[in-house]
Write an enzyme that holds these catalytic residues in place. Sequence first.
Site, PDB file in Angstrom:
ATOM      1  N   GLY A   1     -33.684 -31.230 -29.976  1.00  0.00           N
ATOM      2  CA  GLY A   1     -33.718 -32.665 -29.738  1.00  0.00           C
ATOM      3  C   GLY A   1     -32.514 -33.379 -30.313  1.00  0.00           C
ATOM      4  O   GLY A   1     -31.380 -32.914 -30.222  1.00  0.00           O
TER       5      GLY A   1
ATOM      6  N   ASP B   1     -27.386 -31.609 -19.960  1.00  0.00           N
ATOM      7  CA  ASP B   1     -26.311 -31.100 -19.113  1.00  0.00           C
ATOM      8  C   ASP B   1     -24.949 -31.405 -19.730  1.00  0.00           C
ATOM      9  O   ASP B   1     -24.044 -30.573 -19.704  1.00  0.00           O
ATOM     10  CB  ASP B   1     -26.391 -31.728 -17.719  1.00  0.00           C
ATOM     11  CG  ASP B   1     -27.753 -31.558 -17.076  1.00  0.00           C
ATOM     12  OD1 ASP B   1     -28.391 -30.503 -17.283  1.00  0.00           O
ATOM     13  OD2 ASP B   1     -28.197 -32.495 -16.375  1.00  0.00           O
TER      14      ASP B   1
END
Length: 351
Positions: free
Chosen positions: A235, A273
């Site tokens: 995270g 990404d």
Amino acid sequence: MSTGWRPADGPVVCVGETMAALAPTPPESLDGVDELRLSVAGAESNVAMYLADLGRPVSWLSALGDDAFGRRVRAAVAAAGVDVTGVRTDPERPTGLLVKDPRPERTRVHYYRTGSAASALGPDVLDDVRLRSASLLHLSGITPALSPSCRDLVRRALDTPPNSRPYAISFDVNHRPALWPDDATAATVLRELADRADIVFVGLDEAQELWGADLQPDGVRRLLAGPRILVVKDGGRAAHAFSAEDGSEVEVEVECTVPALPTDVVEPVGAGDAFAAGFLAGLLRGDDLRRALRLGHITAASALKVTGDHGPLPDAVTIERLLGAADGDWVNAGQPSPGATADRHRPGRAS
């Protein structure tokens, strides 16, 4: 830190579906907004666009419908500096569409991609001339979920043993539950594919969802022992990289952890990404794991600050300053402007 194995410095090819994307503006729940903004969204083309931003020669291979959405997608990816000349136009199938629904707890994404042009892709994509000169092929776990032919595409790419491949393969697990028939299938297929790639990216949360709620980064590495380099993203806290570094007599497993930069989060989808692109760009230029992870975090932060999937990077001087900061100064070097509050959301997964 020793650099160990790295992919050769050269062109990158990214393969996967990109869709037209509709999102509320301002970014609020669909239930109460009057306007939607049109953009493009696709994990592999996101990686390609950020690689282009970072100065890497990169191509994107896919298929689009012969429609306005397809033309919009092609133009947007090309405008970012990505070679799109290998993208096919399908006269019979449409371009996929997604609609984002931002919620306080998590952005939800509604897909309209069944029967899309990209879902008809198959292993013959790997015969494209651009792969003959590529140093790296980037794939994700979204593609094998789209159709049997797409799954065959990814499996064929990974069938060749690593030492016999003409290019390295990176694979982002990118688990999208809505695309899989059941959790057991996703867990089995994604583990099988990831374990055969050279470089793998996986979020700790998605690894826990797929393979065990108690997993920690070192446990993910034991589960995925095959990749030369494994990156586990925890995270907004940190990213962990595992690599079998070349020693004088034996290979030594090295773990490197780099904290995330505090970032004002506008919308998290796409940051994973961006992280992958930054990390890959670092590897391709020969950086060690620490600098590659830092470049991943820097690139991810640019996606977190915008409502779309693709945000502007810092200038080259700022990037080099951040990459060269002492370990104790790294997080402070990336602090947001005075008075801003850093929101450490999980980077970039859509449900």
